[in-house]
Structure formats: structure tokens, C-alpha cells
Design a protein around this motif. Structure first.
Motif, short mmCIF file in Angstrom:
data_model
loop_
_atom_site.label_atom_id
_atom_site.label_comp_id
_atom_site.label_asym_id
_atom_site.label_seq_id
_atom_site.Cartn_x
_atom_site.Cartn_y
_atom_site.Cartn_z
N ARG A 1 0.83 -1.22 0.00
CA ARG A 1 0.00 0.00 0.00
C ARG A 1 0.86 1.26 0.00
N LEU A 2 2.08 1.14 0.49
CA LEU A 2 3.00 2.26 0.57
C LEU A 2 3.15 2.97 -0.77
N TRP A 3 3.21 2.20 -1.86
CA TRP A 3 3.44 2.82 -3.17
C TRP A 3 2.29 3.73 -3.58
N GLY A 4 1.06 3.28 -3.40
CA GLY A 4 -0.10 4.12 -3.72
C GLY A 4 -0.16 5.34 -2.84
N GLU A 5 0.22 5.18 -1.58
CA GLU A 5 0.22 6.31 -0.64
C GLU A 5 1.26 7.35 -1.05
N ALA A 6 2.42 6.89 -1.51
CA ALA A 6 3.46 7.83 -1.96
C ALA A 6 2.99 8.59 -3.21
N LEU A 7 2.35 7.89 -4.13
CA LEU A 7 1.82 8.56 -5.33
C LEU A 7 0.77 9.59 -4.95
N ASP A 8 -0.17 9.18 -4.08
CA ASP A 8 -1.23 10.11 -3.64
C ASP A 8 -0.64 11.34 -2.99
N ALA A 9 0.30 11.14 -2.08
CA ALA A 9 0.91 12.27 -1.36
C ALA A 9 1.67 13.19 -2.30
N ILE B 1 7.90 12.16 -5.66
CA ILE B 1 7.44 10.84 -5.19
C ILE B 1 8.44 10.27 -4.20
N ARG B 2 9.73 10.39 -4.51
CA ARG B 2 10.76 9.89 -3.60
C ARG B 2 10.72 10.61 -2.26
N ARG B 3 10.52 11.93 -2.28
CA ARG B 3 10.43 12.67 -1.00
C ARG B 3 9.25 12.18 -0.17
N GLU B 4 8.12 11.93 -0.83
CA GLU B 4 6.94 11.44 -0.09
C GLU B 4 7.18 10.02 0.42
N TYR B 5 7.84 9.21 -0.36
CA TYR B 5 8.21 7.87 0.07
C TYR B 5 9.07 7.97 1.33
N ASP B 6 10.08 8.82 1.31
CA ASP B 6 10.96 8.99 2.48
C ASP B 6 10.17 9.48 3.69
N ARG B 7 9.26 10.42 3.46
CA ARG B 7 8.45 10.95 4.56
C ARG B 7 7.55 9.86 5.14
N LEU B 8 6.89 9.11 4.26
CA LEU B 8 5.98 8.06 4.71
C LEU B 8 6.70 6.92 5.41
N THR B 9 7.90 6.61 5.00
CA THR B 9 8.63 5.49 5.61
C THR B 9 9.41 5.89 6.86
N ALA B 10 9.56 7.17 7.10
CA ALA B 10 10.35 7.61 8.26
C ALA B 10 9.84 7.01 9.57
#
Length: 189
Positions: A70-78, A157-166
């Protein structure tokens, strides 16, 4: 949906991406391998798919997706990126629910007996850069989406991925997110 040869599409998307796969999604996909072989009753002298009494086993990712996927869809959305509507998909007549009953039904419809499905659950641990490497290299549907973006959007997208995974990292900095796979098995009649 665009009509494409799904198999040919998948083969072309994966071509030349073995290193990125090994670095990212390979470990995730390897996790259920032992349970898959056990479900198929694979051992010396055991018939598998070669006649009556042979065992069949499959693994696939469930839908709805567990947190790791689900992380991938969340990163795209963000990041404000809508998934394209033209991603290749299975034809509706060949698709099925990615649930325990859906997998059991698929196996039964194929003429197999004693069909069943279990859910394997675990926490996947990965270096966050390694986990990002798959999509960055164009692997899977998320990789296709990422690669279609302009460099500035990829960076967002990468910044949101980093934020979501922090908040999902262990003390050692490793990403740790729950995931699951469906394990279906049946017998050739």
C-alpha cells in the motif's frame, strides 16, 4: 484499459532489471518460497503436476494490499500523482479476486481438487534505498508509473516515500512494514 499481450508486456518490463529486482523485490518474493514448496509437497520422488495426485501451489499478493504494498499508492497520492488508467491489466474474463476465496475458486475452476488458500503474514525488513530501487528501475506497475514521470515529479514521489517510511523504520534505519501473501494449493485429480 489498453488491450495488450499481458505476458509480453510483463516480460518486456522485467527485461534487464535483475539487479534492481534482487536489490528490492527479490527478498520479498523469496520469503514465501519455502511454504510454497511445502504446499506443493515438493520432495524427492514426489509427483508435482505430472499426473493424478500431483500437487499445485501458487503465491500471489492479496488485495486489498497490506501496508508494505500500500506504501506505493500512498506515496503517489501524497505526491499528487494519479496512477494512469492505461496500465496493462488482465482481461476481465481472466481476472479473479486476490483473496483466499478468490484463489481457492481459481484453483477449483481449473479442475483441481482439495483447493485451499492460506494467508502468510510477516514483517518485511529492507534498506529504504534498496526498497526504492525497484520502482526507480521501472520494476512492477509502480515502476512503470514512476518512470513515466518527469524528473521533478520522480523526486517528489521519492520525497513522499521517504516521509511516509520515516515512521516505519527500526532503530537501525531499516524499513519494517507488515505484508502478506496468499498461498493457494490443490491436487490434480
Amino acid at each position: 484499459m489498453i488491450e495488450v499481450d499481458f505476458d509480453a508486456h510483463e516480460r518486456s518490463r522485467w527485461a534487464g532489471r535483475a539487479q534492481a529486482y534482487r536489490r528490492s523485490f527479490g527478498r520479498l518474493c523469496a520469503y514465501p518460497a519455502e511454504a510454497l514448496l511445502d504446499a506443493a509437497a515438493v520432495r524427492a520422488g514426489r509427483r508435482v503436476l505430472d499426473g493424478p495426485g500431483g500437487r499445485v501451489a501458487v503465491t500471489l499478493w492479496p488485495s486489498p494490499h497490506p501496508p508494505l504494498q500500500r506504501l506505493w499508492g500512498e506515496a503517489l497520492d501524497a505526491a499528487g500523482v494519479a496512477p494512469p488508467t492505461d496500465l496493462p491489466r488482465l482481461a476481465p474474463g481472466r481476472d479473479f479476486p486476490r483473496t483466499g476465496p478468490g484463489v481457492t475458486g481459481l484453483l477449483s475452476t481449473a479442475g483441481l481438487v482439495d483447493a485451499g488458500c492460506a494467508t502468510l503474514s510477516w514483517t518485511h525488513r529492507a534498506d529504504p534505498d534498496d526498497w526504492w530501487a525497484g520502482p526507480a528501475a521501472g520494476i512492477s506497475a509502480i515502476g512503470l508509473v514512476v518512470q513515466r514521470q518527469e524528473p521533478a515529479v520522480r523526486a517528489r514521489i521519492r520525497r513522499e516515500y521517504d516521509r511516509l517510511t520515516a515512521g516505519c523504520r527500526d532503530a537501525d534505519g531499516m524499513l519494517a512494514l507488515p505484508t502478506a501473501a496468499l498461498l493457494g494449493s490443490a491436487t490434480v485429480e
